[in-house]
Motif scaffolding. Structure first.
Motif, PDB file in Angstrom:
ATOM      1  N   MET A 138      53.225  27.357  10.021  1.00 53.74           N
ATOM      2  CA  MET A 138      53.465  27.305  11.464  1.00 53.74           C
ATOM      3  C   MET A 138      52.231  26.816  12.206  1.00 53.74           C
ATOM      4  SD  MET A 138      55.661  30.829  11.986  1.00 53.74           S
ATOM      5  CE  MET A 138      55.894  30.541  13.740  1.00 53.74           C
ATOM      6  N   GLN A 139      51.041  27.269  11.777  1.00 55.11           N
ATOM      7  CA  GLN A 139      49.816  26.807  12.425  1.00 55.11           C
ATOM      8  C   GLN A 139      49.611  25.316  12.183  1.00 55.11           C
ATOM      9  OE1 GLN A 139      46.240  29.173  12.631  1.00 55.11           O
ATOM     10  NE2 GLN A 139      47.218  30.886  11.580  1.00 55.11           N
ATOM     11  N   CYS A 140      49.891  24.875  10.963  1.00 59.06           N
ATOM     12  CA  CYS A 140      49.760  23.453  10.635  1.00 59.06           C
ATOM     13  C   CYS A 140      50.712  22.617  11.482  1.00 59.06           C
ATOM     14  CB  CYS A 140      50.038  23.243   9.150  1.00 59.06           C
ATOM     15  SG  CYS A 140      50.043  21.514   8.637  1.00 59.06           S
ATOM     16  N   ASP A 141      51.961  23.051  11.573  1.00 58.92           N
ATOM     17  CA  ASP A 141      52.956  22.313  12.352  1.00 58.92           C
ATOM     18  C   ASP A 141      52.545  22.222  13.824  1.00 58.92           C
ATOM     19  OD1 ASP A 141      54.458  21.981  10.093  1.00 58.92           O
ATOM     20  OD2 ASP A 141      55.904  23.569  10.551  1.00 58.92           O
ATOM     21  N   ALA A 142      52.049  23.330  14.365  1.00 60.45           N
ATOM     22  CA  ALA A 142      51.657  23.354  15.776  1.00 60.45           C
ATOM     23  C   ALA A 142      50.473  22.423  16.035  1.00 60.45           C
ATOM     24  CB  ALA A 142      51.315  24.778  16.195  1.00 60.45           C
ATOM     25  N   LEU A 143      49.465  22.481  15.156  1.00 56.90           N
ATOM     26  CA  LEU A 143      48.289  21.626  15.330  1.00 56.90           C
ATOM     27  C   LEU A 143      48.648  20.149  15.177  1.00 56.90           C
ATOM     28  CD1 LEU A 143      45.662  23.744  13.358  1.00 56.90           C
ATOM     29  CD2 LEU A 143      45.571  23.213  15.796  1.00 56.90           C
ATOM     30  N   ALA A 144      49.510  19.846  14.208  1.00 59.38           N
ATOM     31  CA  ALA A 144      49.899  18.454  13.985  1.00 59.38           C
ATOM     32  C   ALA A 144      50.726  17.913  15.142  1.00 59.38           C
ATOM     33  CB  ALA A 144      50.688  18.341  12.682  1.00 59.38           C
ATOM     34  N   SER A 145      51.575  18.754  15.727  1.00 60.34           N
ATOM     35  CA  SER A 145      52.451  18.293  16.806  1.00 60.34           C
ATOM     36  C   SER A 145      51.674  17.874  18.046  1.00 60.34           C
ATOM     37  CB  SER A 145      53.449  19.397  17.175  1.00 60.34           C
ATOM     38  OG  SER A 145      52.795  20.496  17.783  1.00 60.34           O
ATOM     39  N   LEU A 146      50.465  18.417  18.213  1.00 62.09           N
ATOM     40  CA  LEU A 146      49.654  18.053  19.380  1.00 62.09           C
ATOM     41  C   LEU A 146      49.257  16.581  19.349  1.00 62.09           C
ATOM     42  CD1 LEU A 146      47.388  21.215  19.647  1.00 62.09           C
ATOM     43  CD2 LEU A 146      49.212  20.539  21.214  1.00 62.09           C
ATOM     44  N   ALA A 147      49.054  16.039  18.150  1.00 62.28           N
ATOM     45  CA  ALA A 147      48.696  14.621  18.051  1.00 62.28           C
ATOM     46  C   ALA A 147      49.820  13.749  18.593  1.00 62.28           C
ATOM     47  CB  ALA A 147      48.394  14.254  16.594  1.00 62.28           C
ATOM     48  N   GLY A 148      51.052  14.105  18.274  1.00 62.06           N
ATOM     49  CA  GLY A 148      52.187  13.354  18.806  1.00 62.06           C
ATOM     50  C   GLY A 148      52.381  13.581  20.285  1.00 62.06           C
ATOM     51  N   ARG A 149      52.170  14.819  20.714  1.00 62.31           N
ATOM     52  CA  ARG A 149      52.373  15.154  22.132  1.00 62.31           C
ATOM     53  C   ARG A 149      51.430  14.371  23.035  1.00 62.31           C
ATOM     54  NH1 ARG A 149      52.292  15.617  26.686  1.00 62.31           N
ATOM     55  NH2 ARG A 149      52.839  17.365  28.067  1.00 62.31           N
ATOM     56  N   PHE A 150      50.184  14.161  22.599  1.00 63.03           N
ATOM     57  CA  PHE A 150      49.188  13.483  23.426  1.00 63.03           C
ATOM     58  C   PHE A 150      48.886  12.059  22.951  1.00 63.03           C
ATOM     59  CE2 PHE A 150      48.287  18.025  24.106  1.00 63.03           C
ATOM     60  CZ  PHE A 150      48.341  18.076  25.491  1.00 63.03           C
ATOM     61  N   ASP A 151      49.716  11.556  22.041  1.00 61.76           N
ATOM     62  CA  ASP A 151      49.573  10.174  21.550  1.00 61.76           C
ATOM     63  C   ASP A 151      48.199   9.906  20.950  1.00 61.76           C
ATOM     64  OD1 ASP A 151      52.195   9.428  22.341  1.00 61.76           O
ATOM     65  OD2 ASP A 151      51.491   9.112  24.391  1.00 61.76           O
ATOM     66  N   TRP A 152      47.708  10.852  20.143  1.00 64.04           N
ATOM     67  CA  TRP A 152      46.448  10.648  19.444  1.00 64.04           C
ATOM     68  C   TRP A 152      46.733   9.906  18.149  1.00 64.04           C
ATOM     69  CZ3 TRP A 152      45.293  16.511  20.114  1.00 64.04           C
ATOM     70  CH2 TRP A 152      44.809  16.746  21.415  1.00 64.04           C
ATOM     71  N   ASN A 153      46.225   8.702  18.024  1.00 59.76           N
ATOM     72  CA  ASN A 153      46.436   7.906  16.813  1.00 59.76           C
ATOM     73  C   ASN A 153      45.281   8.035  15.822  1.00 59.76           C
ATOM     74  OD1 ASN A 153      48.919   6.724  17.729  1.00 59.76           O
ATOM     75  ND2 ASN A 153      47.705   5.413  19.090  1.00 59.76           N
ATOM     76  N   ASP A 154      44.101   8.423  16.313  1.00 60.48           N
ATOM     77  CA  ASP A 154      42.916   8.571  15.473  1.00 60.48           C
ATOM     78  C   ASP A 154      42.304   9.952  15.686  1.00 60.48           C
ATOM     79  OD1 ASP A 154      43.061   5.880  14.549  1.00 60.48           O
ATOM     80  OD2 ASP A 154      42.158   5.224  16.448  1.00 60.48           O
ATOM     81  N   VAL A 155      42.103  10.681  14.623  1.00 59.83           N
ATOM     82  CA  VAL A 155      41.513  12.012  14.707  1.00 59.83           C
ATOM     83  C   VAL A 155      40.507  12.183  13.571  1.00 59.83           C
ATOM     84  CG1 VAL A 155      43.641  12.958  15.692  1.00 59.83           C
ATOM     85  CG2 VAL A 155      43.233  13.133  13.221  1.00 59.83           C
ATOM     86  N   SER A 156      39.717  13.239  13.646  1.00 56.90           N
ATOM     87  CA  SER A 156      38.836  13.624  12.544  1.00 56.90           C
ATOM     88  C   SER A 156      39.056  15.090  12.207  1.00 56.90           C
ATOM     89  CB  SER A 156      37.364  13.391  12.909  1.00 56.90           C
ATOM     90  OG  SER A 156      37.044  12.018  12.888  1.00 56.90           O
ATOM     91  N   ILE A 157      38.787  15.433  10.971  1.00 58.09           N
ATOM     92  CA  ILE A 157      38.925  16.816  10.517  1.00 58.09           C
ATOM     93  C   ILE A 157      37.573  17.303  10.016  1.00 58.09           C
ATOM     94  CG2 ILE A 157      39.936  18.338   8.771  1.00 58.09           C
ATOM     95  CD1 ILE A 157      42.461  16.651   8.858  1.00 58.09           C
ATOM     96  N   VAL A 158      37.135  18.440  10.550  1.00 64.64           N
ATOM     97  CA  VAL A 158      35.950  19.127  10.037  1.00 64.64           C
ATOM     98  C   VAL A 158      36.452  20.450   9.484  1.00 64.64           C
ATOM     99  CG1 VAL A 158      33.711  20.141  10.565  1.00 64.64           C
ATOM    100  CG2 VAL A 158      34.445  18.053  11.746  1.00 64.64           C
ATOM    101  N   VAL A 159      36.184  20.709   8.213  1.00 66.93           N
ATOM    102  CA  VAL A 159      36.813  21.847   7.545  1.00 66.93           C
ATOM    103  C   VAL A 159      35.771  22.759   6.917  1.00 66.93           C
ATOM    104  CG1 VAL A 159      37.119  20.527   5.404  1.00 66.93           C
ATOM    105  CG2 VAL A 159      38.595  22.506   5.848  1.00 66.93           C
ATOM    106  N   GLY A 160      36.049  24.060   6.936  1.00 60.39           N
ATOM    107  CA  GLY A 160      35.196  25.036   6.279  1.00 60.39           C
ATOM    108  C   GLY A 160      35.466  25.082   4.788  1.00 60.39           C
ATOM    109  N   THR A 161      34.842  26.017   4.109  1.00 62.38           N
ATOM    110  CA  THR A 161      34.925  26.056   2.647  1.00 62.38           C
ATOM    111  C   THR A 161      35.897  27.109   2.128  1.00 62.38           C
ATOM    112  OG1 THR A 161      33.022  27.565   2.601  1.00 62.38           O
ATOM    113  CG2 THR A 161      32.565  25.217   2.379  1.00 62.38           C
ATOM    114  N   ASP A 162      36.476  27.933   2.991  1.00 59.66           N
ATOM    115  CA  ASP A 162      37.366  28.994   2.524  1.00 59.66           C
ATOM    116  C   ASP A 162      38.758  28.445   2.232  1.00 59.66           C
ATOM    117  OD1 ASP A 162      39.200  29.847   5.180  1.00 59.66           O
ATOM    118  OD2 ASP A 162      37.271  28.891   5.609  1.00 59.66           O
ATOM    119  N   SER A 163      39.560  29.204   1.516  1.00 52.81           N
ATOM    120  CA  SER A 163      40.874  28.739   1.082  1.00 52.81           C
ATOM    121  C   SER A 163      41.831  28.525   2.249  1.00 52.81           C
ATOM    122  CB  SER A 163      41.485  29.722   0.083  1.00 52.81           C
ATOM    123  OG  SER A 163      41.587  31.025   0.644  1.00 52.81           O
ATOM    124  N   PHE A 164      41.751  29.376   3.287  1.00 52.35           N
ATOM    125  CA  PHE A 164      42.618  29.208   4.451  1.00 52.35           C
ATOM    126  C   PHE A 164      42.360  27.861   5.122  1.00 52.35           C
ATOM    127  CE2 PHE A 164      42.518  29.442   9.147  1.00 52.35           C
ATOM    128  CZ  PHE A 164      43.883  29.500   9.394  1.00 52.35           C
TER     129      PHE A 164
END
Length: 268
Positions: A138-164
């Motif tokens: 659900m969190q993934c779906d919500a975060l991903a949907s924002l890109a479509g909602r605001f027409d973001w075609n280019d994004v970056s991901i900064v990720v931590g080291t934990d499994s979540f």
């Protein structure tokens, strides 16, 4: 009537406590977890102060702190069998919640977590397990949907080291690939990393001209990253940058309130 009073405490703890397991017997409350907060005592005080909520019953607080899944399960079983507890709140990690969740089914006792997000906890064997936070999907779906909602075609991901964080990042990569959203950077950020690695992270982000950053990490890592981003040598906050966090970012907002307000106010 006793059950209704318990639910009042549940509502308060769900959003305010970290790593808690609260169990109630005939007239007591036990807490097991990593970090009992003042909100626990405040909630119990509010319940006890209302003469109509639990007439004739006074709740008390006892702590039993552990981060070991075996110990948590043994304590849970002991509370049920010896003290007749009514419910369990916690623990925080999905891994421990899965162990305790199985015990909850066999012990026929409800258990609840405010931070366990694994989708594995949604299968029928955990029918006595509840949570007050969206699961990973659900969190993934919500975060991903924002890109479509605001027409973001280019994004970056900064990720931590934990499994979540890693799991959420992989889910987003799949969603973005399907939606034709380009991921310009995929940077791993560690809480204790060298200045050289930090310089490389911000150099890579600035080099692609990215404006939208998905920061997927635990609160400490998010807070540390925003601190670095606000330094004069990086200046990676404010307009035109936008940062997006999962649920874990809530704690970062509290711990880095001034910096985070600057990011939100100028970035959105």
């Amino acid at each position: 009537m006793f059950g209704a009073g318990v639910l009042v405490i549940l509502c308060v703890l769900a959003s305010a406590a970290a790593g808690l397991t609260v169990t109630t017997g005939d007239n007591g409350v036990r807490v097991s977890g990593e970090e009992p907060l003042y909100a626990v005592k405040a909630a119990i005080a509010n319940v006890n102060a209302d003469p109509d909520l639990l007439p004739g019953i006074t709740l008390t607080l006892v702590t039993n702190l552990t981060s070991d899944s075996s110990e948590a399960t043994r304590a849970f079983q002991r509370f049920v069998e010896e003290e007749g507890i009514a419910f369990n709140i916690g623990p925080s990690f999905s891994s421990i919640s899965q162990v305790v969740g199985v015990a909850a089914l066999s012990l026929r006792t409800l258990t609840m977590s405010h931070t366990a997000t694994s989708t594995a906890l949604s299968i029928p064997i955990f029918e006595n397990f509840f949570r007050s936070i969206p699961d990973d999907k659900m969190q993934c779906d919500a975060l991903a949907s924002l890109a479509g909602r605001f027409d973001w075609n280019d994004v970056s991901i900064v990720v931590g080291t934990d499994s979540f964080s890693q799991g959420l990042a992989n889910c987003l990569l799949t969603r973005f690939d399907s939606a034709k959203v380009r991921v310009l950077n995929f940077e791993v950020f560690r809480l204790q990393q060298s200045d050289g690695l930090t310089n490389n992270t911000f150099s890579n982000l600035r080099g692609t001209g990215v404006r939208v950053v998905y920061m997927l990490a635990q609160s400490d890592e998010i807070g540390q990253f925003i601190k670095f981003a606000s330094l004069p040598e990086y200046e990676f906050v404010g307009s035109p940058y936008v940062y997006l966090f999962p649920e874990t970012g809530i704690a970062a907002q509290r711990s880095e309130a001034g910096v985070f307000s600057k990011v939100v106010a100028k970035g959105l």
